[in-house]
Design an enzyme around this catalytic site. Sequence first.
Site, PDB file in Angstrom:
ATOM      1  N   HIS A 163      -0.772  -0.818   0.767  1.00  0.00           N
ATOM      2  CA  HIS A 163      -1.347  -1.711   1.798  1.00  0.00           C
ATOM      3  C   HIS A 163      -0.523  -1.577   3.071  1.00  0.00           C
ATOM      4  O   HIS A 163       0.704  -1.739   3.051  1.00  0.00           O
ATOM      5  CB  HIS A 163      -1.334  -3.152   1.297  1.00  0.00           C
ATOM      6  CG  HIS A 163      -2.036  -4.135   2.187  1.00  0.00           C
ATOM      7  ND1 HIS A 163      -3.408  -4.267   2.207  1.00  0.00           N
ATOM      8  CD2 HIS A 163      -1.551  -5.027   3.074  1.00  0.00           C
ATOM      9  CE1 HIS A 163      -3.737  -5.212   3.080  1.00  0.00           C
ATOM     10  NE2 HIS A 163      -2.639  -5.692   3.615  1.00  0.00           N
ATOM     11  N   GLY A 208       0.677 -12.484   9.553  1.00  0.00           N
ATOM     12  CA  GLY A 208       1.761 -12.198  10.498  1.00  0.00           C
ATOM     13  C   GLY A 208       3.077 -11.913   9.814  1.00  0.00           C
ATOM     14  O   GLY A 208       3.882 -11.136  10.309  1.00  0.00           O
ATOM     15  N   GLY A 262       1.192 -14.107  -0.366  1.00  0.00           N
ATOM     16  CA  GLY A 262       1.595 -15.151  -1.304  1.00  0.00           C
ATOM     17  C   GLY A 262       1.364 -14.804  -2.756  1.00  0.00           C
ATOM     18  O   GLY A 262       1.476 -15.662  -3.639  1.00  0.00           O
ATOM     19  N   ASP A 279       0.024  -2.869   6.835  1.00  0.00           N
ATOM     20  CA  ASP A 279      -0.263  -4.006   7.722  1.00  0.00           C
ATOM     21  C   ASP A 279       0.002  -3.664   9.179  1.00  0.00           C
ATOM     22  O   ASP A 279       1.158  -3.523   9.592  1.00  0.00           O
ATOM     23  CB  ASP A 279       0.616  -5.198   7.325  1.00  0.00           C
ATOM     24  CG  ASP A 279       0.068  -5.917   6.106  1.00  0.00           C
ATOM     25  OD1 ASP A 279       0.850  -6.236   5.192  1.00  0.00           O
ATOM     26  OD2 ASP A 279      -1.156  -6.144   6.077  1.00  0.00           O
ATOM     27  N   GLY A 319       5.408 -11.568   5.861  1.00  0.00           N
ATOM     28  CA  GLY A 319       5.466 -11.554   4.408  1.00  0.00           C
ATOM     29  C   GLY A 319       6.322 -12.730   3.929  1.00  0.00           C
ATOM     30  O   GLY A 319       6.914 -13.453   4.723  1.00  0.00           O
ATOM     31  N   GLY A 320       6.352 -12.914   2.627  1.00  0.00           N
ATOM     32  CA  GLY A 320       7.240 -13.911   2.038  1.00  0.00           C
ATOM     33  C   GLY A 320       6.824 -15.355   2.198  1.00  0.00           C
ATOM     34  O   GLY A 320       7.625 -16.267   1.982  1.00  0.00           O
ATOM     35  N   HIS A 345      -4.902  -2.600   6.987  1.00  0.00           N
ATOM     36  CA  HIS A 345      -5.314  -3.962   7.345  1.00  0.00           C
ATOM     37  C   HIS A 345      -4.999  -4.164   8.819  1.00  0.00           C
ATOM     38  O   HIS A 345      -3.834  -4.269   9.197  1.00  0.00           O
ATOM     39  CB  HIS A 345      -4.523  -4.936   6.448  1.00  0.00           C
ATOM     40  CG  HIS A 345      -4.751  -6.371   6.774  1.00  0.00           C
ATOM     41  ND1 HIS A 345      -3.902  -7.356   6.306  1.00  0.00           N
ATOM     42  CD2 HIS A 345      -5.714  -7.019   7.484  1.00  0.00           C
ATOM     43  CE1 HIS A 345      -4.336  -8.536   6.713  1.00  0.00           C
ATOM     44  NE2 HIS A 345      -5.429  -8.360   7.425  1.00  0.00           N
ATOM     45  N   ASP A 353      -4.504 -11.320  -0.139  1.00  0.00           N
ATOM     46  CA  ASP A 353      -3.448 -10.747   0.691  1.00  0.00           C
ATOM     47  C   ASP A 353      -2.517 -11.838   1.204  1.00  0.00           C
ATOM     48  O   ASP A 353      -2.876 -12.614   2.082  1.00  0.00           O
ATOM     49  CB  ASP A 353      -4.120 -10.025   1.872  1.00  0.00           C
ATOM     50  CG  ASP A 353      -3.144  -9.239   2.699  1.00  0.00           C
ATOM     51  OD1 ASP A 353      -3.573  -8.644   3.698  1.00  0.00           O
ATOM     52  OD2 ASP A 353      -1.950  -9.221   2.350  1.00  0.00           O
ATOM     53  N   SER A 384       2.470  -4.126  -0.129  1.00  0.00           N
ATOM     54  CA  SER A 384       2.386  -4.057   1.338  1.00  0.00           C
ATOM     55  C   SER A 384       3.700  -3.519   1.889  1.00  0.00           C
ATOM     56  O   SER A 384       4.774  -4.083   1.618  1.00  0.00           O
ATOM     57  CB  SER A 384       2.157  -5.451   1.926  1.00  0.00           C
ATOM     58  OG  SER A 384       2.501  -5.442   3.295  1.00  0.00           O
ATOM     59  N   MET A 404      -7.256 -13.781   2.945  1.00  0.00           N
ATOM     60  CA  MET A 404      -5.838 -14.020   3.240  1.00  0.00           C
ATOM     61  C   MET A 404      -5.342 -15.221   2.445  1.00  0.00           C
ATOM     62  O   MET A 404      -5.943 -16.288   2.482  1.00  0.00           O
ATOM     63  CB  MET A 404      -5.649 -14.288   4.735  1.00  0.00           C
ATOM     64  CG  MET A 404      -5.915 -13.108   5.656  1.00  0.00           C
ATOM     65  SD  MET A 404      -4.930 -11.667   5.273  1.00  0.00           S
ATOM     66  CE  MET A 404      -3.282 -12.277   5.573  1.00  0.00           C
ATOM     67  N   MET A 445      -4.626  -6.278  11.825  1.00  0.00           N
ATOM     68  CA  MET A 445      -4.500  -7.625  12.382  1.00  0.00           C
ATOM     69  C   MET A 445      -4.334  -7.448  13.890  1.00  0.00           C
ATOM     70  O   MET A 445      -3.241  -7.624  14.456  1.00  0.00           O
ATOM     71  CB  MET A 445      -3.309  -8.364  11.750  1.00  0.00           C
ATOM     72  CG  MET A 445      -3.586  -8.768  10.307  1.00  0.00           C
ATOM     73  SD  MET A 445      -2.101  -9.132   9.352  1.00  0.00           S
ATOM     74  CE  MET A 445      -1.673  -7.480   8.808  1.00  0.00           C
ATOM     75  N   MET A 473      -0.090  -4.822  12.992  1.00  0.00           N
ATOM     76  CA  MET A 473      -0.085  -6.078  13.746  1.00  0.00           C
ATOM     77  C   MET A 473       0.196  -5.793  15.225  1.00  0.00           C
ATOM     78  O   MET A 473       1.050  -4.964  15.542  1.00  0.00           O
ATOM     79  CB  MET A 473       1.006  -7.014  13.210  1.00  0.00           C
ATOM     80  CG  MET A 473       0.834  -7.360  11.742  1.00  0.00           C
ATOM     81  SD  MET A 473       2.162  -8.485  11.206  1.00  0.00           S
ATOM     82  CE  MET A 473       1.812  -8.548   9.450  1.00  0.00           C
TER      83      MET A 473
END
Length: 227
Positions: free
Chosen positions: A37, A146, A179, A39, A148-149, A70, A177, A12, A141, A72, A41
């Site tokens: 990927h 919202g 973790g 993201d 990463g990490g 993706h 997606d 991502s 998910m 969001m 948002m």
Amino acid sequence: MTFDRRPKIAPSILSADFANFGAEIRAIEDQGADWVHVDVMDGHFVPNITFGPQTCRAIRPHIRTVMDVHLMIAPVDPYIEAFANAGADFISIHVEAGPHTHRSLQAIRAAGARPGIAINPGTPVEAVENLLDLVDLVNVMGVNPGFGGQKFIPSQLLKIERLRRMIGDRPIHIEIDGGVARDTIGAIAQAGADVFVAGNAVFSGGSVSNPEVYGSNISALREIAKV
Ligand code: DX5
Ligand code: ZN
């Protein structure tokens, strides 16, 4: 594009250098990424803002593999055309983002992209049961969207197993997606996922000037996913 369930690592770019997307994308693909990927948002559906269709259009020429967008965002419908025209291969939307998901997924396919449906950790897998014949991908998910990490939410493993049974032998990818890391990807693959989004687990420790770290992270994740 032929369908297979061999494990695919989809880094991502949320965890990449936002000032250097082109070089970062070339680096992860040179180092073995299967998909990229992306993201998106909006600061409304999720408590973070990244970028929109213009950035997707700008990065598209740097992607040689698959552009896995993706969304969001909410609402979704006003932006489907723009992301499809930006060159997205897959466009995934959230089942929680609006009341007319069935129609939105049809619109994605009509716009020339491959539709995906994403579900948040609190959403039961039954919520997508009536949408499976419209999609090429289900994004489960592993974290609350919202950022990463974050740490993988283990209750999602059961959801993936149930989804795998629900799908049967239909050509629908199960994407996880959030973790994904060396200590979680084995159980996730065992549960039935075949596309593994990884931001932190791929990008941390590396850079465009030290891309080999990306490569070793990607290979390590793929090896463990070969359950
Ligand atoms: C979270 C995004 C995920 C995230 C994954 O809202 O959808 O794709 O970037 O990041 P990691 O792999 O760091 O959990
Ligand atoms: Zn994502």
